[in-house]
Structure formats: structure tokens, C-alpha cells
Design a protein around this motif. Structure first.
Motif, short mmCIF file in Angstrom:
data_model
loop_
_atom_site.label_atom_id
_atom_site.label_comp_id
_atom_site.label_asym_id
_atom_site.label_seq_id
_atom_site.Cartn_x
_atom_site.Cartn_y
_atom_site.Cartn_z
N THR A 89 0.72 -1.29 -0.18
CA THR A 89 0.08 0.23 -0.03
C THR A 89 0.99 1.32 0.07
O THR A 89 0.61 2.07 -0.72
N ALA A 90 1.87 1.26 0.83
CA ALA A 90 2.87 2.16 0.94
C ALA A 90 3.61 2.61 -0.70
O ALA A 90 3.68 3.56 -0.78
N THR A 91 4.03 1.45 -1.05
CA THR A 91 4.33 1.44 -2.63
C THR A 91 3.36 2.12 -3.63
O THR A 91 3.75 3.01 -4.48
N ALA A 92 2.09 1.81 -3.33
CA ALA A 92 1.04 2.42 -4.16
C ALA A 92 0.96 3.91 -4.07
O ALA A 92 0.98 4.85 -4.98
N ARG A 93 1.26 4.27 -2.59
CA ARG A 93 1.05 5.77 -2.35
C ARG A 93 2.34 6.36 -3.08
O ARG A 93 2.21 7.72 -3.47
N ILE A 94 3.29 5.72 -2.95
CA ILE A 94 4.75 6.38 -3.60
C ILE A 94 4.54 6.53 -5.14
O ILE A 94 4.65 7.82 -5.62
N ASN A 95 3.86 5.77 -5.75
CA ASN A 95 3.61 5.77 -7.29
C ASN A 95 2.70 7.00 -7.40
O ASN A 95 2.97 7.77 -8.48
N LEU A 96 1.44 7.09 -6.83
CA LEU A 96 0.67 8.14 -6.93
C LEU A 96 1.12 9.48 -6.58
O LEU A 96 1.04 10.36 -7.39
N SER A 97 2.00 9.59 -5.37
CA SER A 97 2.81 10.91 -5.23
C SER A 97 3.62 11.30 -6.50
O SER A 97 3.80 12.41 -7.05
N ILE A 98 4.54 10.25 -7.02
CA ILE A 98 5.45 10.62 -8.24
C ILE A 98 4.70 10.86 -9.47
O ILE A 98 5.04 11.88 -10.18
N ALA B 252 6.09 14.96 1.52
CA ALA B 252 6.03 14.60 2.85
C ALA B 252 5.41 13.04 2.85
O ALA B 252 5.67 12.44 3.47
N ASP B 253 4.39 12.88 2.18
CA ASP B 253 3.78 11.52 1.93
C ASP B 253 4.55 10.52 1.15
O ASP B 253 4.80 9.32 1.79
N LEU B 254 5.70 11.06 0.22
CA LEU B 254 6.52 10.33 -0.25
C LEU B 254 7.71 9.92 0.85
O LEU B 254 8.10 8.59 1.11
N GLN B 255 8.13 10.87 1.72
CA GLN B 255 8.98 10.52 2.71
C GLN B 255 8.42 9.63 3.62
O GLN B 255 9.16 8.89 4.28
N SER B 256 7.30 9.84 3.99
CA SER B 256 6.63 8.90 5.43
C SER B 256 6.47 7.62 4.80
O SER B 256 6.92 6.52 5.46
N SER B 257 6.01 7.38 3.29
CA SER B 257 5.90 6.04 3.00
C SER B 257 7.42 5.45 3.04
O SER B 257 7.44 4.07 3.04
N LEU B 258 8.25 6.29 2.34
CA LEU B 258 9.63 5.37 2.32
C LEU B 258 10.10 5.25 3.83
O LEU B 258 10.87 4.16 4.09
N ALA C 158 11.10 4.61 -8.38
CA ALA C 158 9.81 4.18 -8.27
C ALA C 158 9.65 2.69 -8.69
O ALA C 158 9.12 1.82 -7.99
N SER C 159 10.05 2.32 -9.74
CA SER C 159 9.77 1.09 -10.52
C SER C 159 10.75 -0.10 -9.67
O SER C 159 10.22 -1.20 -9.45
N ARG C 160 11.86 0.51 -9.16
CA ARG C 160 12.49 -0.43 -8.62
C ARG C 160 12.02 -0.64 -7.29
O ARG C 160 12.12 -1.96 -6.71
N ILE C 161 11.59 0.09 -6.52
CA ILE C 161 11.01 -0.04 -5.27
C ILE C 161 9.89 -0.92 -5.34
O ILE C 161 9.64 -2.11 -4.64
N GLN C 162 8.82 -0.77 -6.35
CA GLN C 162 7.86 -1.50 -6.71
C GLN C 162 8.39 -3.12 -6.83
O GLN C 162 7.65 -4.08 -6.39
N GLN D 216 -1.37 -7.50 -8.05
CA GLN D 216 -0.46 -6.25 -7.86
C GLN D 216 0.71 -6.37 -8.61
O GLN D 216 1.40 -5.38 -8.99
N THR D 217 1.51 -7.26 -8.09
CA THR D 217 2.98 -7.52 -8.86
C THR D 217 2.71 -7.56 -10.39
O THR D 217 3.81 -6.70 -10.84
N ALA D 218 1.87 -8.26 -11.00
CA ALA D 218 1.83 -8.02 -12.35
C ALA D 218 1.59 -6.65 -12.69
O ALA D 218 1.92 -6.18 -13.89
#
Length: 815
Positions: A34-43, A67-73, A123-127, A209-211
């Protein structure tokens, strides 16, 4: 046995605890996804910001996304144990730190292309790494479930052994404990089954989700590649466009400036980018023009293409078209403004030159004395005509077309068939052919005029059919009439009393009538033919008017003059000479026609008249007289120059002089003058005489006697012309006054002496007897007439013979 049961219970506890830990780990991985999805949305939001080219978020909104990006990270960094995932999280953190320090982030400008690529790759690498971690935790969960099932079997076997081999003492308590353990085990198995089902569902979702994440990564990678390709292609196309184009952000700053703009405005791309064009490049009205189109496009509407004149480099004027259109994203938001221009300067110069040429041709056609027109052959209407056609027909082309009047409707009925055949010939003729015809055209007043037209093909349609004809026409009505008159004159020329000569354009005589032969002494065959005379052969050269005559011949103009000519016998005579050129239908000179009269006698008389006038002028001046001529029909009185001279004024001819004359008359004399003048004009006297005083320029009055006579009248009651003279009689009046005064003094002297006086004028036998003479005889002055017989009858008879004898001797000079 008790130890075995204790070991089994411990194993069961441990297994149950391990299962709970494994389920908690799976839930932690779900939170990581879920945090990864939030990172993708922010980017994505940050990338969308850059794509739109404007700040869709406030500064607080951008900071919130960061701030959302940093919190998720931070959450991912705490929850992840795998080294690869921690490395990917650390890389994205470093990239975000660079983002915060970048000038674009601080100024609110869009992210540059390199930063966007870094964010997408991190972002792709973290995903990818978070997905791998989730798959690893799922595998651990499955292994834990298998271990828990083995522990349960061992526990059941221990329970059976304990039940069989235990003592009665411990059988009942152990059975109760085993029953409780079993129940707990059943509950644990149920929970494990539920967790297993949930984990399987979560595993399926995790794989999906991975796919999806993998597909998004591939899409992002493809979009990045396409973006780079499109950006490069757009840059190449935009820079290479032949028309000047530049793109502006919504704040008005330029971010694209192609080569055509550089060439037209002499501004390099580096100088134009990041600047507002109406502040740096354009000025005055030019800046207002660009700003007006920008504001229209920035509001989401394409501006209307407009032609304008702007100032280019070095102050030269440029003609351009300008139009701005909005650049929008997929959501319909304006991300920029594209302004395109077309340099029309050369075309405008060509158009101005063409317009000038058209105006020149139009002025030439309008100023042409001939009619110029374009005829629509299909409809018969006149598409264009200069003003000469309206003068000919007394109707304009516009009025003709409004009435639906065609050319054939104006043609005389007798000429209609001829005109139709003429246009049939034009249709089948070539474009180089010139077709000529003469026919009559109707005017508005119903009269007809002869016109001579020259026409050629002007326009053909796609099939080659003639649609329009270009023509010129001239009014030859007068020319045809002149030719007819010339023909008639040639018939009567031989009978004319004046000399008539017809010559060729080279002035050689081809015809001379009998009157000309008699005037010059030459026969017709001597004047005409190869050895004949020229039109001016008999003129004595180098006389007055000779140069003007030859100039008129050279310019083919009419001429009139009086010249000395020489007859065949050498005698000179004066000729009244008039010549006229004759032209054909092509306006070419064909002949000269000259008419001559012998005016020798007339000139002699005129010379005598001149001499007489000179003598009259001398007589008038010497007698102090002036001439007047009164046209009683028009009531115009003409006073000669001498009239003003006699009164001391400037010598001027006075017209309408009645009032001028009467205003100069002495008030005492004016009433009598007007009364006598009125009586004379009624016919009371043949000759009018009156003496009156006229005011001079010095303000004094001079005596004048007016003598006049009516010389023209319908009858005595209607006089038409009254002429006469003014004569200055002031000297005579003064002499008469002095004589009267002298006579008066002499009469006083005689009357005082008592002597009578007589005066006998022998020439006319008139006798004057003074008052005293008559008084001596006892008569009053008016009782005896002044007559010699009165004297003779009153003489004593005895004295009569002696008196006559003495008188005769005196007349003979003896006494």
C-alpha cells in the motif's frame, strides 16, 4: 510420559506462536505494498505537474506530496529486512533530497527531464523489490503451516500413548488436560485454515498487484521512451518549421523558439527562452498585439488569425499574420500557448506592387479617351467598363447589370445579325486574333451612336470555350458624319466660289476646284499629279504665321490664317487660308482639305479703315471729344477711352456706362438732360444735342456738348442703337460768357450815350438793331424785327437815294 506430554504441549505452543508471527509478517507486507502504491501516486502527481507545465498544486500541496513520499519511504525502511529493498528505498530518498535542493523545486518551475526519469526508475525499482519481499513472506507462511500440521499429529499421538500407558491416578486429570489441549488445537487449526485461506487470497491479490506493478513499470518505461522520442521529434519539427513559431507557458514565458523566429526577429533561442516576449522582444503596439493573442489562447480559445504590420530588426517594417492556440493536457487544462506567424512582407510588397500596377492600369483605362470593357460572352453582360462607356450611353455598367440589360439588347435592330456573326467569329478565333466591327448602340434617351470596337479573347473555361472578351471601342458617330459631310463637300466643292484644295498627308495636291484655278492662275493638271504643287507651294515663305502653319501641318491640326501668296504670273495677293485634317476609321490622317479666298481688296479696305480710325482718334483728341455707343436693347452704354481722359481719369473703356455718365453730370443740368434725352428717344428730334457740365477727377466741372443720333431702330418708337460724341466746350462757354459780358458793357455804354447801333451781316443779309435804335424810333425791342427792310421802310424817302449811294461807295471801298 508426562515429559513427553509436556514436550508436545510446548511444541504446540511454539507452533501456534510461530503461525501468529508469520501472519503478522504477511500483513506487514500488505502495508508495504500500500505504501508503494502511495509512492507511485505521489510521483505521478509530480510528473503530471511537469507535464501540464503549470503549478496545479499550491506550494503547500507540493510539500504535502513530498511529505507523503518521505513518510511512505520511512515506513518501508522500517518494515523491510531484505537488503535489495533497503537499497532501493535509500536511492529514492537520495533522489528526493536532490529534488528538494534543485532550482526548479525552489522556483516552482517544472522538473527537468533527467529528474523525471530518476523518479520513474527509482519508483519502479521499489515496486519490484517490495513485490519480491511479499512473495518471500508468503513462502515462509506456507512452510509454517506445514510445520504446524506435523506438530498437531505428534500431539495426538502423545495423547493416545498417555491414555493407554498412564496410571489410573493420572488418567482422569491427564484426560481432562488432553481434552482441553485438543480443543485448543482444534481452535488453532481452524484459525490456521482461515489464515491460510486469507493468505491464499492475499497471495493472489499480491500476484495481481505484482503483475500490475510490472505492467505499470513497463508502461512507465515505454512512456518515458515515447516521451523522449516525441520530445525530440517535436523539437526537431518545431525548430525546422519554415514559419516563425514560439511556445509560451501559462505565465507568458517562452520555452520554445524555433529557427524561423531567430531569423525573422534576430533573437537567438537562448535570448528568448524564459522571457515574456512582450517585455523583451516586442514593443509598443507590437507587444500589445502578441499579448492580446496570448490572453485569448491562455483562456482556452484559439485567437483569430490577424494580419498586422510590426517593427522588425533595424526598424524595418514587417507584414505578418499572427495566431495563437492553446496547448492542453488530457484533462483539458491549458499547459501552454503556441503562437505561429507567417512573414507576409515579400508577398505584401508583391501585392502592393501588383495593386500599384492594377491601379496604374485602371487609371490608364479610366483616363483613356477610348472605351475599355470586359464582356461576358455567355451572358452578354458587361463585367467591367471604364467611365467612357457611361458617357457614351448615359448609363453606368452597374445600372445596366441591375436592370439585367445585355449588350445585344442595346444593338440597333438592323445591326443585330452582323454583331451575332461577329461574336461567332470570336468564339472560333485564336487568342491572338483582333476582331473589328462597327455598329450602332442605343443610349438611354433612345438615340443611337456609332461605335467601332476591337476585341480579342480574354478568358477561356476548362474546356477551352471563350467566356470573356477584352475590347476597346470608340464613338465614331461624329467621324462618320464628318466623312459624309466631306463626301458631300467634295460634290459641291467644284461649284464653290472659294478656292478648295484637297491634298494627301504628304501635302501633295490631288484636287483643286475652278475657283482655286482662277485665283492662282494654274490649271488643275499643273497643280496635281507627280509634278504638281504642294499645299503650301504658292505661299511666300518666312512671313508672319509661317512657322505656326508648318507646326500645325506636322501635328496634323486644323489651322486658320491670312497669308501672302503668289500667282502664276508673279503677282502677289492676300489669301484667307483655312485647312482641316481628315482621318479614317483607324484615326489615321488621309487627306488635308483647304479653303482659300482672295482677300486682297478686303485687306485694302481694312487698311483704309485703320487709317480712318487713326484720323478719327486724332480728330477726337484734337477736338477734345469722345465717342459713345448705346445699345438700347441691352441698355449697355459704351464710352471710349477718351471720355475718361477728358475728365482727368485713367484711360479705360467703360461698359454699362449710363449710370457712370449720369453720376458725373452736374445736379443742376441732370434733370434737363434726362428730360431731353427721353424726348429724343421717343423720336421728337432727328439729332440730339445737349450741353451740360461733368465732374472731373479734380472735383471741378467742365462743359460738354453731347451730340447723337439713333442709327438702328425697328421704327421710330423702338430705337435700338444710339451713338454720338462728347465734346469739351468749356473754352467756348468761357468765351461766350466773356463776350456776353463785353456786349453787356457795350450796351450799357451805348444806352448811356443815347446812340442806336445796327449790325448788318452782308453775307447772309441779316441785320441786328439795338434796343436804343428801336427806342429812338419809338418802338419796343420786340416790336420791330431785325430785318433790313424795316430799316428801309422807316427811312425818309428823300434821304433814301443818297443813303444807298453812300453805302455802295463804302462797300466798294471808296470811303
Amino acid at each position: 510420559m508426562l515429559g513427553l506430554v509436556t514436550v508436545a504441549q510446548l511444541a504446540s505452543y511454539l507452533t501456534t506462536s510461530n503461525s501468529k508471527d508469520t501472519g503478522s509478517s504477511v500483513l506487514s507486507q500488505q502495508s508495504a505494498l500500500t505504501a508503494t502504491a502511495r509512492i507511485n501516486l505521489s510521483i505521478t502527481a509530480l510528473i503530471d505537474l511537469d507535464t501540464r507545465g503549470k503549478s496545479a498544486l499550491t506550494k503547500a500541496g507540493r510539500e504535502r506530496h513530498l511529505a507523503d513520499l518521505q513518510s511512505s519511504l520511512a515506513y518501508l525502511k522500517r518494515s523491510q529486512r531484505r537488503t535489495e529493498a533497503k537499497a532501493a528505498i535509500s536511492t529514492l530518498s537520495q533522489t528526493l533530497e536532490k529534488l528538494r535542493r534543485s532550482p526548479e523545486w525552489k522556483s516552482g518551475a517544472p522538473l527537468d527531464e533527467r529528474m523525471r526519469i530518476w523518479l520513474i526508475n527509482d519508483a519502479s525499482r521499489i515496486q519490484y523489490e517490495i513485490t519480491q519481499a511479499a512473495q518471500y513472506e508468503t513462502k515462509l507462511l506456507v512452510q509454517a503451516n506445514e510445520q504446524e500440521q506435523l506438530t498437531t499429529i505428534l500431539l495426538l499421538m502423545g495423547s493416545v500413548v498417555s491414555a493407554v500407558s498412564g496410571t489410573f491416578l493420572f488418567a482422569r486429570p491427564m484426560a481432562r488436560k488432553l481434552s482441553a489441549v485438543y480443543q485448543e488445537h482444534e481452535l488453532a487449526v481452524s484459525r490456521v485454515e482461515v489464515q491460510r485461506a486469507e493468505l491464499q487470497t492475499q497471495n493472489i491479490k499480491l500476484r495481481e498487484q505484482t503483475a500490475l506493478a510490472e505492467e505499470q513499470r513497463r508502461d512507465l518505461k515505454e512512456l518515458t521512451r515515447l516521451y523522449k522520442a516525441n520530445a525530440n521529434q517535436f523539437q526537431s519539427i518545431f525548430s525546422g518549421l519554415p514559419v516563425p513559431c514560439f511556445a509560451m507557458r501559462p505565465n507568458g514565458e517562452v520555452f520554445e523558439w524555433n529557427h524561423a523566429c531567430e531569423k525573422l526577429f534576430q533573437y537567438a533561442q537562448a535570448e528568448a527562452v524564459a522571457r515574456k516576449p512582450w517585455e523583451q522582444i516586442f514593443h509598443g503596439d507590437d507587444a500589445a498585439l502578441i499579448r492580446r493573442h496570448f490572453d485569448r489562447a491562455a483562456a482556452g480559445f484559439a485567437s483569430t488569425q490577424e494580419e498586422a504590420e510590426i517593427s522588425g530588426p533595424d526598424g524595418q517594417q514587417l507584414w505578418i499574420t499572427v495566431q495563437s492556440i492553446p496547448m492542453m493536457d488530457m484533462q483539458g487544462q491549458v499547459t501552454g500557448v503556441l503562437t505561429a506567424m507567417t512573414d507576409l512582407t515579400e508577398r505584401r510588397k508583391a501585392e502592393l506592387g501588383l495593386q500599384e500596377s492594377r491601379n496604374l492600369i485602371a487609371r490608364m483605362m479610366e483616363s483613356s479617351p477610348q472605351i475599355a470593357y470586359v464582356l461576358n460572352l455567355a451572358t452578354g453582360s458587361i463585367s467591367y467598363a471604364n467611365g467612357q462607356l457611361a458617357k457614351l450611353l448615359n448609363i453606368s455598367v452597374q445600372e445596366m447589370n441591375e436592370r439585367g440589360t445585355t449588350l445585344l439588347e442595346l444593338v440597333h435592330p438592323e445591326d443585330l445579325e452582323l454583331v451575332r456573326k461577329h461574336y461567332d467569329e470570336v468564339r472560333v478565333g485564336s487568342d491572338q486574333d483582333i476582331h473589328t466591327i462597327e455598329f450602332r448602340m442605343a443610349r438611354v434617351d433612345g438615340t443611337y451612336r456609332w461605335v467601332r470596337t476591337k476585341e480579342t479573347v480574354f478568358v477561356r473555361d476548362a474546356r477551352g470555350n471563350v467566356t470573356q472578351i477584352l475590347g476597346s471601342a470608340e464613338d465614331v458617330t461624329d467621324k462618320r458624319a464628318n466623312e459624309e459631310r466631306l463626301r458631300l463637300l467634295s460634290v459641291v466643292a467644284a461649284q464653290s466660289g472659294s478656292g478648295v484644295v484637297i491634298a494627301r498627308p504628304d501635302r501633295s495636291i490631288i484636287f483643286a476646284n475652278p475657283a482655286y484655278e482662277e485665283m492662282t492662275g494654274y490649271k488643275s493638271d499643273e497643280l496635281t499629279g507627280p509634278n504638281g504643287k504642294l499645299l503650301t507651294s504658292l505661299f511666300i515663305p518666312e512671313q508672319e504665321g509661317w512657322g505656326d502653319l508648318n507646326l500645325a501641318l506636322d501635328k496634323q491640326k486644323s489651322y486658320y490664317g491670312e497669308f501672302r501668296m503668289e500667282r502664276k504670273d508673279g503677282e502677289e495677293f492676300w489669301s484667307d487660308f483655312s485647312m482641316t485634317p481628315v482621318y479614317n476609321q483607324d484615326n489615321e490622317l488621309t487627306h488635308w482639305v483647304a479653303i482659300q479666298d482672295d482677300i486682297t481688296s478686303r485687306r485694302t479696305i481694312m487698311q483704309q479703315i485703320v487709317v480712318s480710325r487713326e484720323r478719327l482718334n486724332v480728330a477726337l483728341q484734337s477736338s477734345q471729344s469722345a465717342v459713345f455707343d448705346w445699345n438700347l436693347t441691352t441698355n449697355k452704354l459704351y464710352l471710349s477711352f477718351d471720355f475718361n481722359t477728358l475728365l482727368g481719369y485713367d484711360a479705360n473703356l467703360v461698359e454699362d456706362g449710363e449710370e457712370y455718365w449720369l453720376n458725373l453730370v452736374h445736379p443742376v443740368d441732370k434733370v434737363g438732360l434726362e428730360r431731353n434725352l427721353k424726348d429724343h428717344l421717343k423720336g421728337s428730334e432727328e439729332v440730339f444735342r445737349h450741353e451740360h457740365r461733368l465732374r472731373t477727377k479734380a472735383g471741378t466741372y467742365e462743359w460738354f456738348m453731347i451730340t447723337g443720333e439713333i442709327i438702328e431702330s425697328n421704327d421710330r418708337s423702338q430705337p435700338r442703337r444710339f451713338i454720338g460724341t462728347f465734346t469739351n466746350i468749356s473754352d467756348r462757354k468761357h468765351n461766350e460768357q466773356r463776350l456776353a459780358e463785353s456786349e453787356q458793357r457795350w450796351n450799357f455804354a451805348l444806352e448811356g450815350s443815347g446812340a442806336g447801333v445796327w449790325d448788318w451781316k452782308i453775307a447772309d443779309s441779316t441785320l441786328f438793331l439795338s434796343r436804343q435804335w428801336k427806342n429812338i424810333l419809338g418802338y419796343a425791342m420786340d416790336e420791330l424785327p431785325d430785318d433790313f427792310k424795316v430799316w428801309e421802310t422807316h427811312m425818309h424817302p428823300e434821304d433814301r437815294a443818297a443813303w444807298f449811294s453812300d453805302l455802295e461807295a463804302h462797300l466798294q471801298g471808296n470811303t
